[in-house]
Design an enzyme around this catalytic site. Structure first.
Site, mmCIF file in Angstrom:
data_model
loop_
_atom_site.group_PDB
_atom_site.id
_atom_site.type_symbol
_atom_site.label_atom_id
_atom_site.label_comp_id
_atom_site.label_asym_id
_atom_site.label_seq_id
_atom_site.Cartn_x
_atom_site.Cartn_y
_atom_site.Cartn_z
ATOM 1 N N SER A 164 44.301 49.237 27.606
ATOM 2 C CA SER A 164 45.406 49.739 28.418
ATOM 3 C C SER A 164 45.667 51.205 28.118
ATOM 4 C CB SER A 164 46.682 48.930 28.127
ATOM 5 O OG SER A 164 47.791 49.490 28.789
ATOM 6 N N ASP A 309 46.700 48.367 40.211
ATOM 7 C CA ASP A 309 47.762 47.521 40.746
ATOM 8 C C ASP A 309 47.661 47.279 42.245
ATOM 9 O OD1 ASP A 309 48.945 46.977 38.325
ATOM 10 O OD2 ASP A 309 50.314 48.679 38.405
ATOM 11 N N ARG A 384 52.084 40.498 41.113
ATOM 12 C CA ARG A 384 50.983 40.986 41.956
ATOM 13 C C ARG A 384 50.209 39.818 42.580
ATOM 14 N NH1 ARG A 384 52.870 45.788 42.475
ATOM 15 N NH2 ARG A 384 53.090 46.939 40.542
#
Length: 429
Positions: A164, A309, A384
């Site tokens: 990340s 995303d 999501r």
């Protein structure tokens, strides 16, 4: 709560994009780290940004909010001595605040989502904070995490970017406040580099100087800096809007989404380019995306790392393309609220999609005639995934029931209101 998504052949109407979650959380943090009063116009309201509001207030910031703006009086480099912080299910908020918490004597981040955030690892950031002289107690890198800081020291720091980019962002927010200058070296590859660009953009707006290498793999950060109190305006959110735009692409549509800046640094702006590559009729001008979909899509190949995303929404559109699509360099989707490759594709298969996974790839064999549907599917508490499965439900022959769909509020509380306004047949049960 669950939702039933029924077949919806047409969408039409206009909506304003919600405000960016990524920019809101960053502006809230830099305002809290400033001495003085900052104003943020059009801040996002979501579980993530509300978690940041709650935690910076616990740390001593004073917040006053109305419908248009939030005014924040910051605590500077002197956060309040608090014993516990609860970030809910907000991974970015946790990681950013693990850095700032190292300015406090002792803070425990509690574990209130053991089946989601509680499963996610944070070892790479813990290792970096320990290099600053911070003590960290943790459960094999997972929550609950106790940070004993008070006087972190700058210097040479390494951080892995393999899982990340949020670990690096956490260090970029913290190190300007330290007495010493710092040099940060990124080990391994750096995921989601475009999001580091957003962090650096916000830091620069807040008056912070950081010298970044062109490839974002090394940084020189002067110490003894102060965040300046400023006025910020939050731009529209591409990650959430990606789902609306993809829904318009797979139906017969005439949909406009306003407040989407053409020159945005959000990587998910790529949703517009990908839909154009798929031959979706759309225009993007005056910060408005206008989709006039006909439900026909060409397959696409896309490097998803820069638009993490938006990938699930792109995949949902590709489910109905006339051929095979491939989304590659997306391994970091595995380390989100759920495993957004395995978990998501399992649910797509239940609805009738023909999809394959690799460690870092999603392959979609399009079914332009639509899917069967008629099943109950599990969104794994992931906002999501909920939005992406809703897109798929519009083109199923039988209704799709999405479990626990209220978790969409993590990033886009108005999602079902907006898609219903555009004509989608959606019902809470």
């Amino acid at each position: 709560m669950d939702v039933i998504v029924r077949p919806t052949p047409e969408l039409s109407g206009e909506i304003g994009a919600l405000s960016s979650k990524n920019y809101t959380t960053r502006y809230l943090l830099v305002a809290a780290l400033a001495e003085g009063t900052s104003t943020i116009y059009y801040p996002a309201h979501s579980e993530d940004s509300d978690a940041m509001r709650r935690c910076i207030a616990d740390l001593g910031a004073v917040l006053e909010e109305d419908d248009e703006k939030i005014v924040i009086t910051g605590f500077g480099r002197n956060p309040k001595d608090v014993k516990e912080l609860n970030v809910g299910n907000a991974g970015a908020v946790l990681r950013f605040l693990m850095g700032i918490a190292s300015l406090c004597p002792e803070v425990t981040f509690v574990n209130t989502y053991p089946d989601s955030l509680g499963k996610r690892p944070h070892d790479d950031l813990i290792v970096s904070l320990q290099q600053l002289g911070v003590e960290v107690d943790h459960q094999e890198g997972r929550l609950p995490i106790t940070i004993r800081g008070g006087n972190p020291k700058g210097g040479k720091i390494t951080v892995s970017g393999a899982v990340s980019s949020q670990y690096l962002s956490a260090l970029l927010f913290l190190t300007p406040l330290l007495e010493e200058d710092s040099e940060i070296e990124v080990l391994d590859d750096l995921k989601s580099k475009v999001v580091i660009g957003q962090t650096l953009e916000v830091l620069e707006q807040a008056g912070i100087i950081i010298h970044a290498s062109e490839d974002y793999m090394s940084f020189k950060v002067p110490g003894r800096q102060s965040y300046q109190a400023k006025t910020y305006t939050v731009q529209g959110d591409y990650p959430g809007s990606a789902a609306i735009l993809a829904a318009a692409a797979v139906t017969k549509s005439n949909v406009k989404v306003h407040r989407l800046a053409e020159r945005s640094k959000q990587g998910e702006r790529a949703i517009v380019d990908v839909l154009q590559m798929m031959d979706v009729p759309l225009t993007h001008k005056d910060d408005t995306v206008h989709v006039q979909g006909n439900g026909r899509l060409r397959p696409v190949e896309f490097d998803g790392d820069a638009a993490t995303d938006a990938v699930l929404a792109m995949v949902a559109a590709a489910v109905f393309a006339e051929g095979t699509s491939r989304f590659y360099n997306v391994e970091n989707l595995r380390y989100k609220e759920c495993d957004r490759i395995t978990d998501y594709l399992n649910e797509l298969r239940k609805a009738g999609a023909n999809v394959e996974e690799r460690q870092a790839e999603i392959i979609v064999h399009g079914r332009p005639s639509g899917l069967e549907g008629g099943v109950e599917i599990n969104a794994h508490y992931d906002h999501r995934v909920i939005m992406a499965l809703t897109i798929v439900g519009l083109r199923c022959r039988e209704p799709l029931v999405i479990k626990d769909a209220h978790h969409v509020a993590k990033s886009y509380p108005q999602f079902f209101d907006h898609i219903t306004e555009l004509g989608a047949s959606v019902e809470w049960v």
